[in-house]
Write an enzyme that holds these catalytic residues in place. Structure first.
Site, PDB file in Angstrom:
ATOM      1  N   ARG A 125     -76.335 -96.547  18.808  1.00  0.00           N
ATOM      2  CA  ARG A 125     -77.215 -97.683  19.134  1.00  0.00           C
ATOM      3  C   ARG A 125     -78.620 -97.130  19.258  1.00  0.00           C
ATOM      4  NH1 ARG A 125     -76.467-102.522  23.476  1.00  0.00           N
ATOM      5  NH2 ARG A 125     -75.037-103.095  21.807  1.00  0.00           N
ATOM      6  N   HIS A 142     -76.602-105.977  14.051  1.00  0.00           N
ATOM      7  CA  HIS A 142     -75.545-105.741  15.037  1.00  0.00           C
ATOM      8  C   HIS A 142     -74.216-106.149  14.390  1.00  0.00           C
ATOM      9  CE1 HIS A 142     -73.739-104.908  18.758  1.00  0.00           C
ATOM     10  NE2 HIS A 142     -74.225-105.867  19.521  1.00  0.00           N
ATOM     11  N   GLN A 194     -70.876-106.822  16.352  1.00  0.00           N
ATOM     12  CA  GLN A 194     -70.937-108.103  17.058  1.00  0.00           C
ATOM     13  C   GLN A 194     -70.538-109.239  16.115  1.00  0.00           C
ATOM     14  OE1 GLN A 194     -72.073-108.813  20.481  1.00  0.00           O
ATOM     15  NE2 GLN A 194     -71.028-110.676  19.843  1.00  0.00           N
ATOM     16  N   ASP A 204     -78.922-115.983  21.421  1.00  0.00           N
ATOM     17  CA  ASP A 204     -79.101-114.596  21.857  1.00  0.00           C
ATOM     18  C   ASP A 204     -80.375-114.584  22.700  1.00  0.00           C
ATOM     19  OD1 ASP A 204     -79.228-111.787  22.016  1.00  0.00           O
ATOM     20  OD2 ASP A 204     -79.956-111.529  19.968  1.00  0.00           O
ATOM     21  N   CYS A 231     -73.839-113.579  22.382  1.00  0.00           N
ATOM     22  CA  CYS A 231     -73.382-112.183  22.337  1.00  0.00           C
ATOM     23  C   CYS A 231     -73.413-111.525  23.712  1.00  0.00           C
ATOM     24  CB  CYS A 231     -74.229-111.399  21.347  1.00  0.00           C
ATOM     25  SG  CYS A 231     -75.994-111.516  21.673  1.00  0.00           S
ATOM     26  N   ARG A 261     -64.627-108.171  20.936  1.00  0.00           N
ATOM     27  CA  ARG A 261     -65.314-106.950  20.492  1.00  0.00           C
ATOM     28  C   ARG A 261     -64.323-105.777  20.416  1.00  0.00           C
ATOM     29  NH1 ARG A 261     -70.774-106.304  21.316  1.00  0.00           N
ATOM     30  NH2 ARG A 261     -70.343-104.484  20.032  1.00  0.00           N
TER      31      ARG A 261
HETATM   32  N1   CP Z   1     -73.354-107.918  22.973  1.00  0.00           N
HETATM   33  C1   CP Z   1     -73.621-106.615  23.220  1.00  0.00           C
HETATM   34  O1   CP Z   1     -73.781-105.799  22.311  1.00  0.00           O
HETATM   35  O2   CP Z   1     -73.667-106.318  24.546  1.00  0.00           O
HETATM   36  P1   CP Z   1     -74.101-104.919  25.172  1.00  0.00           P
HETATM   37  O3   CP Z   1     -75.598-104.788  24.957  1.00  0.00           O
HETATM   38  O4   CP Z   1     -73.731-105.025  26.619  1.00  0.00           O
HETATM   39  O5   CP Z   1     -73.372-103.828  24.458  1.00  0.00           O
HETATM   40  N1  NVA Z   2     -80.869-109.069  20.387  1.00  0.00           N
HETATM   41  C1  NVA Z   2     -80.354-108.403  21.555  1.00  0.00           C
HETATM   42  C2  NVA Z   2     -78.871-108.233  21.440  1.00  0.00           C
HETATM   43  C3  NVA Z   2     -78.222-107.604  22.641  1.00  0.00           C
HETATM   44  C4  NVA Z   2     -76.757-107.404  22.455  1.00  0.00           C
HETATM   45  C5  NVA Z   2     -81.053-107.065  21.720  1.00  0.00           C
HETATM   46  O1  NVA Z   2     -81.266-106.380  20.711  1.00  0.00           O
HETATM   47  O2  NVA Z   2     -81.411-106.716  22.853  1.00  0.00           O
END
Ligand code: CP
Ligand code: NVA
Length: 308
Positions: free
Chosen positions: A106, A133, A136, A227, A267, A295
Site C-alpha cells: 500500500r 484499489h 477492494q 468513499d 469501502c 475482503r
Molecule cells: N477499505 C480499506 O481498504 O480499508 P483500510 O484502509 O482499513 O484497509
Molecule cells: N480513497 C480512500 C480509500 C480508503 C480505503 C483512500 O485512499 O484513503
C-alpha cells in the site's frame, strides 16, 4: 470441486491484470471459501506486507486470509525497516523476493508499486495506491453478486470522489460488463486513462456514464456506493473538498430515488454526515459490513491463485 487456477499475470497491480474469466473464477473461489467448502494449504508460504499508509481492513484481512491458508505474514512497517530511511525500491524488492513468496504493498504513487513489481521475482499485490484499489473492487463485486446473482441486471452508481476506489470499480465493472455511473463534482472526475480504457473494454459504450448530478445518477440504481471525500494523503485539501462535495452525501433522500431494493456499499472507513449519513450506514439495505468481511475471502482466493 473447484480448485484455484494459475493466473496469466504474475502480479495484481490493477483490475486490468485479470481477465473477465479470472475475475469470475476468483469470485467463485471466494464463495467457496466463505461457505467453508474449499480448503487450500499454502504450506507455510509467507506474505510480506508493506504499508506506507494506514489500514485496518486490508492489513487484517490479508493476515487472517494467509493464516487460514496455512501461511504466515510479516508486517514490514516502513518506519521500523530501512524502507522508511529511503532504501531504493529496487534493492528492497530484490531482497524481499528472497524471503517472501508474495508481497502486498500500500503506497502513494502507483509508479512506485510498478517499480517494486519490476524488481520483484515474486508476485506483487496492490493493497491500494493513489490510482487503484483492485482488491477492494473484487470484494465489492462479490458483495453485489451475492445480492443480484447476474451482473447484467445491475446498475452501480458511485457518488463521490473519482479516486482510487472509483477507478478500480470502473475497470472491474467494464471487465464484467456492469453498468457503472459515477457522480462527482466538476474537477473530481476519475482518471482519464482509466475512463478511456474502460470505454475500450465495454462492448456497449452506454454502460459507463460520468456525471456531475447525483440525482440523475441514482435513478433506478441497484447499488449505491461511496468513499471518503478526502483520501489518505489529501488531508490538506479537506476544507476545499468538503465545500466541493456539498450535495454529494448519500442520505435517505438520495437512496429514495434509487431502486427500492438498492443496496448500499462503502469501502470504509466512513465519515458520517460527510459522504454518507449514519442512518444510511445503519439501514437495512446497507451491505457495508458484509462487504468488509468479503475482503478476506477474495484475498484468500487471490492468494491461492497467485501461489498455488
Ligand atoms: N477499505 C480499506 O481498504 O480499508 P483500510 O484502509 O482499513 O484497509
Ligand atoms: N480513497 C480512500 C480509500 C480508503 C480505503 C483512500 O485512499 O484513503
Amino acid at each position: 470441486m473447484i480448485r484455484p487456477n494459475k493466473l496469466a499475470n504474475k502480479n495484481f497491480l490493477s483490475s486490468l491484470d485479470l481477465s473477465p474469466n479470472e475475475i469470475i473464477h476468483i469470485l467463485e473461489l471466494s464463495k467457496n471459501f466463505k461457505n467453508k467448502k474449499l480448503n487450500i494449504d499454502l504450506n507455510n508460504k509467507n506474505l510480506g506486507l508493506i504499508f506506507d499508509k494506514s489500514s485496518t481492513r486490508t492489513r487484517v484481512s490479508f493476515q487472517v486470509a494467509m493464516s487460514r491458508l496455512g501461511g504466515t505474514t510479516i508486517d514490514l512497517n516502513p518506519t521500523t525497516s530501512q524502507i522508511g530511511r529511503g532504501e531504493p525500491i529496487k534493492d528492497t524488492a530484490r531482497v524481499l523476493s528472497r524471503y517472501c513468496d508474495v508481497i502486498a504493498i500500500r503506497t502513494f504513487n502507483h509508479s512506485d508499486l510498478e517499480e517494486y513489481a519490476k524488481w520483484s521475482t515474486k508476485p506483487v499485490i496492490n493493497a491500494l495506491t493513489d490510482l487503484e484499489h483492485p482488491c477492494q473492487a473484487l470484494a465489492d463485486f462479490l458483495t453485489i453478486q451475492e445480492k443480484f446473482l447476474d451482473f447484467k441486471d445491475v446498475v452501480l452508481t458511485f457518488i463521490g470522489d473519482g479516486n482510487n476506489v472509483a477507478n478500480s470499480l470502473i475497470l472491474c465493472g467494464a471487465l464484467l460488463g456492469v453498468e457503472v455511473r459515477i457522480a462527482c463534482p466538476k474537477g473530481y472526475e476519475p482518471n482519464t486513462l482509466v475512463i478511456n480504457k474502460a470505454y475500450e473494454i465495454y462492448k456497449n459504450k452506454n454502460l459507463l456514464k460520468i456525471t456531475n448530478d447525483p440525482k440523475t445518477a441514482v435513478f433506478g440504481a441497484n447499488v449505491l456506493y461511496t468513499d471518503v471525500w478526502s483520501s489518505m494523503g489529501e488531508e490538506n485539501q479537506k476544507e476545499e473538498k468538503d465545500k466541493a462535495f456539498n450535495g454529494f452525501t448519500i442520505d435517505s433522500d438520495l437512496v429514495g430515488k434509487a431502486d427500492k431494493d438498492a443496496i448500499i456499499l462503502h469501502c470504509l472507513p466512513a465519515y458520517r454526515s460527510k459522504e454518507i449519513t449514519d442512518e444510511v450506514v445503519e439501514s437495512k439495505n446497507s451491505r457495508i459490513f458484509d462487504q468488509a468481511e468479503n475482503r478476506m475471502y477474495v484475498q484468500q482466493a487471490l492468494l491461492s491463485c497467485l501461489l498455488y
